[in-house]
Scaffold this motif. Structure first.
Motif, PDB file in Angstrom:
ATOM      1  N   LEU A 168     -10.616  -2.417  -5.832  1.00 34.94           N
ATOM      2  CA  LEU A 168     -11.011  -1.986  -4.488  1.00 34.94           C
ATOM      3  C   LEU A 168     -10.005  -2.431  -3.443  1.00 34.94           C
ATOM      4  N   GLU A 169      -9.516  -3.662  -3.576  1.00 34.44           N
ATOM      5  CA  GLU A 169      -8.523  -4.157  -2.617  1.00 34.44           C
ATOM      6  C   GLU A 169      -7.254  -3.324  -2.659  1.00 34.44           C
ATOM      7  N   ALA A 170      -6.840  -2.948  -3.874  1.00 39.04           N
ATOM      8  CA  ALA A 170      -5.643  -2.120  -3.999  1.00 39.04           C
ATOM      9  C   ALA A 170      -5.847  -0.751  -3.369  1.00 39.04           C
ATOM     10  N   GLU A 171      -7.030  -0.184  -3.595  1.00 46.56           N
ATOM     11  CA  GLU A 171      -7.334   1.136  -3.045  1.00 46.56           C
ATOM     12  C   GLU A 171      -7.413   1.095  -1.520  1.00 46.56           C
ATOM     13  N   ILE A 172      -8.126   0.062  -1.024  1.00 43.64           N
ATOM     14  CA  ILE A 172      -8.267  -0.068   0.423  1.00 43.64           C
ATOM     15  C   ILE A 172      -6.936  -0.427   1.065  1.00 43.64           C
ATOM     16  N   GLY A 173      -6.176  -1.442   0.317  1.00 41.86           N
ATOM     17  CA  GLY A 173      -4.862  -1.853   0.880  1.00 41.86           C
ATOM     18  C   GLY A 173      -3.956  -0.658   1.070  1.00 41.86           C
ATOM     19  N   ALA A 174      -3.985   0.380   0.085  1.00 43.53           N
ATOM     20  CA  ALA A 174      -3.128   1.560   0.175  1.00 43.53           C
ATOM     21  C   ALA A 174      -3.522   2.429   1.367  1.00 43.53           C
ATOM     22  N   ARG A 175      -4.832   2.602   1.585  1.00 41.25           N
ATOM     23  CA  ARG A 175      -5.298   3.403   2.722  1.00 41.25           C
ATOM     24  C   ARG A 175      -4.936   2.742   4.048  1.00 41.25           C
ATOM     25  N   MET A 176      -5.137   1.421   4.110  1.00 36.28           N
ATOM     26  CA  MET A 176      -4.840   0.709   5.341  1.00 36.28           C
ATOM     27  C   MET A 176      -3.350   0.714   5.635  1.00 36.28           C
ATOM     28  N   ALA A 177      -2.528   0.585   4.609  1.00 33.52           N
ATOM     29  CA  ALA A 177      -1.074   0.596   4.817  1.00 33.52           C
ATOM     30  C   ALA A 177      -0.631   1.903   5.446  1.00 33.52           C
ATOM     31  N   GLU A 178      -1.249   2.988   5.003  1.00 35.05           N
ATOM     32  CA  GLU A 178      -0.913   4.300   5.562  1.00 35.05           C
ATOM     33  C   GLU A 178      -1.318   4.384   7.035  1.00 35.05           C
ATOM     34  N   LYS A 179      -2.506   3.856   7.355  1.00 34.69           N
ATOM     35  CA  LYS A 179      -2.976   3.921   8.741  1.00 34.69           C
ATOM     36  C   LYS A 179      -2.209   2.980   9.654  1.00 34.69           C
ATOM     37  N   LEU A 180      -1.866   1.795   9.131  1.00 31.21           N
ATOM     38  CA  LEU A 180      -1.154   0.815   9.952  1.00 31.21           C
ATOM     39  C   LEU A 180       0.312   1.143  10.141  1.00 31.21           C
ATOM     40  N   ALA A 181       0.772   2.194   9.479  1.00 29.13           N
ATOM     41  CA  ALA A 181       2.165   2.608   9.645  1.00 29.13           C
ATOM     42  C   ALA A 181       2.406   3.264  11.001  1.00 29.13           C
ATOM     43  N   THR A 182       1.325   3.634  11.694  1.00 31.02           N
ATOM     44  CA  THR A 182       1.446   4.280  13.004  1.00 31.02           C
ATOM     45  C   THR A 182       0.981   3.335  14.106  1.00 31.02           C
ATOM     46  N   ALA A 183       1.483   3.551  15.325  1.00 30.26           N
ATOM     47  CA  ALA A 183       1.098   2.714  16.469  1.00 30.26           C
ATOM     48  C   ALA A 183      -0.384   2.896  16.801  1.00 30.26           C
ATOM     49  N   ALA A 184      -0.860   4.148  16.699  1.00 31.51           N
ATOM     50  CA  ALA A 184      -2.268   4.420  16.991  1.00 31.51           C
ATOM     51  C   ALA A 184      -3.170   3.703  15.992  1.00 31.51           C
ATOM     52  N   GLY A 185      -2.755   3.690  14.731  1.00 32.66           N
ATOM     53  CA  GLY A 185      -3.542   3.016  13.703  1.00 32.66           C
ATOM     54  C   GLY A 185      -3.600   1.516  13.932  1.00 32.66           C
ATOM     55  N   ARG A 186      -2.482   0.929  14.323  1.00 30.95           N
ATOM     56  CA  ARG A 186      -2.461  -0.511  14.597  1.00 30.95           C
ATOM     57  C   ARG A 186      -3.318  -0.860  15.804  1.00 30.95           C
ATOM     58  N   ALA A 187      -3.320   0.009  16.813  1.00 29.89           N
ATOM     59  CA  ALA A 187      -4.142  -0.234  18.013  1.00 29.89           C
ATOM     60  C   ALA A 187      -5.625  -0.177  17.677  1.00 29.89           C
TER      61      ALA A 187
END
Length: 242
Positions: A168-187
């Protein structure tokens, strides 16, 4: 010179019956719970008794609901603990109006109405929106661990849980990495601390809820709805006073 003490007459009989609510200070949480429940649609809690025809009169559902909500809002979760407070705690005695349901009666009432707590939770959220004491429009989710009692037949082994957690951590970590790659996602992720983490902290620290009393996924979900309902009602009181 002898000391003059304040009057103390424990055996004195009251000449007039006291108002139970006068036993509590103004603005007490128990009064808030009672008034709020009286204004909610609790017809679902009365439905099981319609046309019942039983010889023994059941306890008033609104009273039972107030006891449960106030109990969960003040850190009393077990049916035995609630029954004990009805004997010892002034606020509980005020809410129950000198009724004393047994722990079995309290437990059965809670079990019977697990699905109804979700409806009340939604109604209280709508009420908060109408009162203008909450901001709505953005949904944020977070996870937390709560102890529970699971049957051995359905429980995972420790090794299996570790393996599933890693997956689950790997699956979630992959989704979060994609979202955190953008400024809007980090905000958006930065807002998580005060949007979704805070309620879990309130539930565990303010209410003290760290273990489910009921066994089984559906029952645990129903009890979680009751916990969230109690938390919102407690928070609503604070927001109204602010």
């Amino acid at each position: 010179m002898p000391t003059t003490f304040r009057p103390y007459h424990p055996d004195q009989t009251l000449l007039l019956p006291p108002s139970l609510r006068e036993w509590l200070p103004a603005g007490h949480l128990a009064d808030h719970v009672s008034d709020l429940v009286d204004g909610l649609d609790v017809s679902a809690f009365y439905a099981p008794y319609e046309g019942d025809g039983r010889r023994k009169s059941p306890y008033e559902p609104a009273m039972m609901l107030k006891i449960l909500i106030y109990g969960y809002a003040t850190g009393v979760f077990s049916s035995r603990g609630l029954a004990r407070r009805l004997e010892e705690d002034v606020a509980f005695r005020v809410l129950a109006a000198e009724n004393f349901p047994s722990h079995r009666t309290i437990c059965e009432f809670r079990r019977r109405h697990l699905a109804d707590f979700k409806r009340l939770f939604a109604e209280v959220v709508r009420l908060a929106r109408e009162m203008g004491v909450g901001n709505f429009g953005k949904l944020s989710i977070d996870g937390t661990k709560v102890r529970a009692s699971a049957s051995k037949r359905k429980a995972m082994s420790y090794g299996r849980m570790v393996e599933e957690e890693r997956r689950l951590e790997a699956e979630i970590g992959a989704r979060m990495a994609e979202k955190l790659a953008t400024a809007a996602g980090r905000a958006r992720y930065a807002q998580r601390k005060w949007l979704s983490e805070a309620p879990n902290g309130w539930i565990k620290e303010a209410l003290g809820f760290r273990r489910f009393s009921l066994r089984g996924l559906d029952k645990a979900r129903g009890e979680w709805d009751l916990v969230c309902l109690a938390l919102n009602i407690r928070r609503l009181r604070g927001l109204q006073a602010a």
